[in-house]
Design a protein around this motif. Structure first.
Motif, PDB file in Angstrom:
ATOM      1  N   UNK A 185      -8.773   8.923   6.953  1.00 32.55           N
ATOM      2  CA  UNK A 185      -9.143  10.107   7.741  1.00 32.55           C
ATOM      3  C   UNK A 185      -9.208  11.367   6.890  1.00 32.55           C
ATOM      4  N   UNK A 186      -8.438  11.394   5.810  1.00 32.08           N
ATOM      5  CA  UNK A 186      -8.441  12.547   4.920  1.00 32.08           C
ATOM      6  C   UNK A 186      -8.370  12.080   3.468  1.00 32.08           C
ATOM      7  N   UNK A 187      -8.748  12.971   2.571  1.00 33.67           N
ATOM      8  CA  UNK A 187      -8.556  12.740   1.143  1.00 33.67           C
ATOM      9  C   UNK A 187      -7.832  13.943   0.570  1.00 33.67           C
ATOM     10  N   UNK A 188      -6.791  13.677  -0.199  1.00 37.68           N
ATOM     11  CA  UNK A 188      -6.015  14.745  -0.826  1.00 37.68           C
ATOM     12  C   UNK A 188      -6.402  14.870  -2.291  1.00 37.68           C
ATOM     13  N   UNK A 189      -6.413  16.104  -2.783  1.00 38.25           N
ATOM     14  CA  UNK A 189      -6.742  16.381  -4.179  1.00 38.25           C
ATOM     15  C   UNK A 189      -5.523  16.997  -4.860  1.00 38.25           C
TER      16      UNK A 189
ATOM     17  N   UNK B 297      -0.682  -2.870  -5.820  1.00 38.11           N
ATOM     18  CA  UNK B 297       0.744  -2.922  -6.111  1.00 38.11           C
ATOM     19  C   UNK B 297       1.596  -2.552  -4.909  1.00 38.11           C
ATOM     20  N   UNK B 298       2.838  -2.997  -4.968  1.00 38.54           N
ATOM     21  CA  UNK B 298       3.899  -2.580  -4.060  1.00 38.54           C
ATOM     22  C   UNK B 298       4.917  -1.836  -4.913  1.00 38.54           C
ATOM     23  N   UNK B 299       5.310  -0.637  -4.488  1.00 38.11           N
ATOM     24  CA  UNK B 299       6.175   0.177  -5.336  1.00 38.11           C
ATOM     25  C   UNK B 299       7.062   1.086  -4.494  1.00 38.11           C
ATOM     26  N   UNK B 300       8.120   1.547  -5.120  1.00 40.08           N
ATOM     27  CA  UNK B 300       8.969   2.597  -4.562  1.00 40.08           C
ATOM     28  C   UNK B 300       8.622   3.881  -5.312  1.00 40.08           C
ATOM     29  N   UNK B 301       8.309   4.941  -4.598  1.00 38.82           N
ATOM     30  CA  UNK B 301       7.858   6.173  -5.230  1.00 38.82           C
ATOM     31  C   UNK B 301       8.242   7.380  -4.391  1.00 38.82           C
ATOM     32  N   UNK B 302       8.392   8.517  -5.068  1.00 36.04           N
ATOM     33  CA  UNK B 302       8.627   9.778  -4.366  1.00 36.04           C
ATOM     34  C   UNK B 302       7.341  10.594  -4.254  1.00 36.04           C
ATOM     35  N   UNK B 303       6.206   9.998  -4.659  1.00 35.51           N
ATOM     36  CA  UNK B 303       4.927  10.700  -4.496  1.00 35.51           C
ATOM     37  C   UNK B 303       4.614  10.780  -3.006  1.00 35.51           C
ATOM     38  N   UNK B 304       4.477  11.983  -2.427  1.00 34.26           N
ATOM     39  CA  UNK B 304       4.415  12.115  -0.968  1.00 34.26           C
ATOM     40  C   UNK B 304       3.143  11.587  -0.317  1.00 34.26           C
ATOM     41  N   UNK B 305       2.056  11.462  -1.065  1.00 37.67           N
ATOM     42  CA  UNK B 305       0.778  11.049  -0.480  1.00 37.67           C
ATOM     43  C   UNK B 305       0.424   9.602  -0.828  1.00 37.67           C
ATOM     44  N   UNK B 306       1.441   8.771  -1.006  1.00 38.34           N
ATOM     45  CA  UNK B 306       1.168   7.393  -1.398  1.00 38.34           C
ATOM     46  C   UNK B 306       0.385   6.646  -0.324  1.00 38.34           C
ATOM     47  N   UNK B 307       0.421   7.117   0.930  1.00 39.49           N
ATOM     48  CA  UNK B 307      -0.340   6.479   2.010  1.00 39.49           C
ATOM     49  C   UNK B 307      -1.573   7.297   2.405  1.00 39.49           C
ATOM     50  N   UNK B 308      -2.050   8.122   1.482  1.00 35.13           N
ATOM     51  CA  UNK B 308      -3.256   8.912   1.701  1.00 35.13           C
ATOM     52  C   UNK B 308      -4.195   8.706   0.523  1.00 35.13           C
ATOM     53  N   UNK B 309      -5.475   8.585   0.776  1.00 31.37           N
ATOM     54  CA  UNK B 309      -6.433   8.493  -0.321  1.00 31.37           C
ATOM     55  C   UNK B 309      -6.361   9.775  -1.137  1.00 31.37           C
ATOM     56  N   UNK B 310      -6.259   9.640  -2.455  1.00 26.28           N
ATOM     57  CA  UNK B 310      -6.074  10.810  -3.322  1.00 26.28           C
ATOM     58  C   UNK B 310      -6.942  10.723  -4.570  1.00 26.28           C
TER      59      UNK B 310
ATOM     60  N   UNK C 228      -3.802   0.546   0.973  1.00 23.05           N
ATOM     61  CA  UNK C 228      -4.376  -0.694   1.445  1.00 23.05           C
ATOM     62  C   UNK C 228      -3.894  -1.006   2.853  1.00 23.05           C
ATOM     63  N   UNK C 229      -4.562  -1.951   3.469  1.00 19.91           N
ATOM     64  CA  UNK C 229      -4.205  -2.400   4.812  1.00 19.91           C
ATOM     65  C   UNK C 229      -2.836  -3.058   4.806  1.00 19.91           C
ATOM     66  N   UNK C 230      -2.196  -3.078   5.968  1.00 21.19           N
ATOM     67  CA  UNK C 230      -0.922  -3.773   6.108  1.00 21.19           C
ATOM     68  C   UNK C 230       0.296  -2.959   5.730  1.00 21.19           C
ATOM     69  N   UNK C 231       0.101  -1.702   5.323  1.00 27.51           N
ATOM     70  CA  UNK C 231       1.238  -0.884   4.928  1.00 27.51           C
ATOM     71  C   UNK C 231       1.764  -1.275   3.560  1.00 27.51           C
ATOM     72  N   UNK C 232       2.399  -0.328   2.869  1.00 25.59           N
ATOM     73  CA  UNK C 232       3.073  -0.555   1.583  1.00 25.59           C
ATOM     74  C   UNK C 232       2.115  -0.770   0.412  1.00 25.59           C
TER      75      UNK C 232
END
Length: 652
Positions: free
Chosen positions: A102-106, A233-246, A261-265
């Motif tokens: 729905x959105x893209x972050x830069x 990949x599946x990862x642990x991260x503090x990047x806040x937009x990991x679930x947003x297209x960037x 990607x689909x399915x979360x994570x």
């Protein structure tokens, strides 16, 4: 969805009654086929799915792998592709399991501290509302699964023939002029060769296409000498937009395109590996996954990425390459030969993956050639229809490569190289219609009329895809999207946008209905007498009035045809204007009435006034009535290097 017109159906309505070749489809690949599709990628599977709706056409699709694809490299599904999925009946199901963008972050370097990245902008994915469908992310393998289900449920009961590698072909003469040599790659016959004869071959076998090689085509273009590492990949991260297209640009100069990607994570990252020495000889492709992850962490600073699992990864160099033709006929032979072999998708155009266009454009290649093959093989259209495939799709591929060069170049730039800080996001918004798949505009040809009457329907540009709009179905008062009822059944659509009078009045609409139903010049006259009256043409009417004022009993009978063995009346082709969305106003339709003709692959072919029946007849005449003397196919002229002109030899 209609499914009781041949009798009561208690099971899954998506499973069509078997017909034609589906009644006794052999398990083993036969020695002779009408169409041999090589490769079960997106282009090949869509082509096969479309051809599966032609039950009298024997189509087989072969694949070197022993079974279905488990994980695909493509994942971006543009809105135009979701429109196409709607025609194949699975748009809602694949949307439910997909990730919707729905959105893209830069993200760019912090001005105060360039070693850090900060979010600088968010832009809507579809700021102009160019489609009612979303932009999706879903594994290519699932797209192929849905097409496989569709063809298995189709009247021809088609399914892929796994375990066959294509080795080469020769084009000769006869009813089945293409001789394809295959190799068993699995099962008890592994290692043995097999010969199959075909009327036509569609090569959907990727960038290293052997079908392309067999017809003497080569990919030409250039490499950008820039490498990217890609990983799911599946990862642990503090990047806040990991679930947003960037789109992420770092102070160090590296970039990342992040796609959840689909399915979360799960997410995909295209990680900038920098410039590649022209003398590298492919060494950059040995970059390890550990090095890709290290580079990703460098770009993401001050955020960290702790990768726990990698489903898939690769390294590639951006390349933009295109063949000069998409079939086996040389340019100098276009007037004397028609093609027998076609190439689609990566077999004829390659580019970067970051624009999310490869799978999407490839599927439209498959859609374009498949319905044309179906029409020719069923006797609806002359063979010269097939020459329009290369003419139409080569231009589309060239436009895609030009766009991708600009986008991939911008993604590889350092932030300080941009003239304006917002250039990247401005380009993304400005060109949104292209990556969404809606910039394709076919030039005038035997399939696309000149836009002589375009002013009558400004919202339906001739040569571009038919943009759906809300209407109300009169029979059941349901609000629907008009374009969503155009299924991938190989039929032409004729939308009659009625004049201002009600159905019972003696109007131009009524006179047009009388002509198209009864005139020997009407395109409907080509429909076989034993078939339903709407078997080849789906004719619908849209009235300007509110549905409450329309008496369906006064609607001309061509809009309520009798179908199926019981001759049941189909009342679902009559529509009225939606009070919340005036289609005449929103699509620039002339209030005096207008006819919009749409091809089986959903592109507008003609716009005409209701009175232009002679022009409509003239448009369809060469499409529906094979010429008395058929143009020779490329099959009659040997290999691409051996062909000679047939003019003067009594062939024409």
């Amino acid at each position: 969805m209609q499914f009781h017109h041949h009798g009561y159906v208690s099971g899954d309505p998506r499973v069509k009654p078997a017909a034609g070749v589906g009644l006794s489809r052999p398990e083993e690949l036969p020695d002779e086929v009408d169409v041999l599709v090589v490769g079960t990628g997106p282009a090949g599977m869509l082509a096969a799915a479309q051809l599966s709706m032609f039950p009298n056409v024997t189509t087989r699709i072969i694949e070197r792998r022993p079974g279905r694809l488990a994980i695909g490299q493509a994942d971006g599904i543009q809105a135009r592709s979701v429109e196409t999925f709607k025609a194949f009946g699975f748009a809602e199901r694949i949307t439910a399991e997909a990730y919707a963008i729905t959105e893209m972050a830069f993200w760019k370097p912090d001005v105060a501290n360039p070693s850090r990245i900060v979010r600088t902008a968010r832009t809507p994915d579809d700021p102009a509302g160019i489609s009612e469908f979303p932009h999706l992310i879903v594994n290519q393998a699932r797209v192929l699964d849905y097409f496989a289900e569709y063809m298995a449920n189709a009247p021809s009961r088609m399914k892929p023939d796994y375990g066959y590698e294509f080795l080469g072909l020769e084009v000769g003469e006869g009813e089945y002029p293409v001789t394809a040599t295959l190799l068993h790659t699995a099962g008890p016959k592994e290692g043995q060769r097999r010969v199959v004869k075909a009327k036509y071959v569609v090569g959907a076998d990727g960038a290293r296409s052997k079908v392309r090689q067999a017809i003497g085509c080569t990919l030409s273009g250039d490499a950008a000498n820039h490498a990217w590492g890609v990983m799911d990949a599946l990862a642990v991260t503090d990047f806040p937009d990991i679930r947003t297209k960037c789109a992420i640009q770092s102070g160090s100069g590296g970039s990342i395109l992040l796609i959840p990607r689909e399915g979360g994570h799960l997410f995909r990252m295209y990680v900038d590996l920098g410039e590649v020495d022209p003398n590298d000889n492919g060494a950059v492709r040995n970059t390890s996954i550990e090095q890709i992850i290290e580079k990703a962490n460098e770009i993401l600073h001050p955020y960290t990425l702790d990768v726990r699992n990698v489903a898939w990864h690769s390294v590639y160099e951006v390349g933009h390459r295109l063949t000069d033709r998409f079939d086996d006929v040389l340019p100098e032979d276009r007037d004397t030969m028609t093609p027998r072999v076609f190439i689609t998708g990566d077999a004829c155009h390659t580019h970067s993956a970051k624009a999310g266009q490869g799978m999407n454009v490839s599927m439209q290649d498959g859609f374009n050639i498949a319905w044309k093959l179906g029409h020719v093989l069923e006797g609806r259209s002359p063979e010269n229809l097939l020459a329009t495939y290369s003419a139409e799709r080569q231009v589309v591929a060239k436009n895609l490569i030009d766009f991708d060069k600009e986008w991939s170049t911008m993604m590889a730039k350092r932030p300080e190289e941009f003239e304006n800080p917002s250039d990247l996001e401005d380009f993304y918004v400005r060109t949104a219609e292209f990556p969404a798949g809606f910039m394709t505009e076919y030039a005038p040809s035997m399939l696309v009329a000149p836009a002589k009457h375009q002013a009558l329907a400004t919202g339906f540009p001739v040569g571009k895809r038919f943009k759906s709009a809300p209407v109300v179905r009169v029979a059941d008062t349901n609000p629907i999207q008009l374009g969503h009822h155009a299924t991938a059944d190989g039929r032409w659509r004729i939308y009659v946008f009625a004049g201002p009078a009600l159905p019972g009045a003696d109007t131009a609409t009524k006179r047009f209905a009388e002509w198209i139903a009864n005139s020997p010049e009407s395109p409907l006259a080509a429909t076989p007498s034993e078939a339903d009256p709407d078997a080849w043409f789906d004719v619908k009417v849209i009235y300007q009035e509110d549905h409450h004022t329309i008496d369906i009993g006064t609607v001309p009978s061509i809009f309520t045809p009798q179908v199926g063995p019981f001759k049941l009346t189909d009342n679902e082709k009559v529509y009225a204007t939606d009070p919340a969305f005036d289609i005449f106003e929103e699509r620039g339709l002339d209030r005096g009435g207008v006819v919009v003709v749409v091809r089986p692959d959903q592109y507008v072919a003609n716009v005409l006034p209701l009175t232009a029946t002679a022009e409509l007849a003239e448009f369809f005449a060469p499409l529906m009535k094979p010429t008395p003397t058929t143009i020779p196919s490329a099959a009659a002229a040997g290999t691409p290097t051996e062909r000679v002109s047939l003019v003067g030899n009594g062939a024409l």
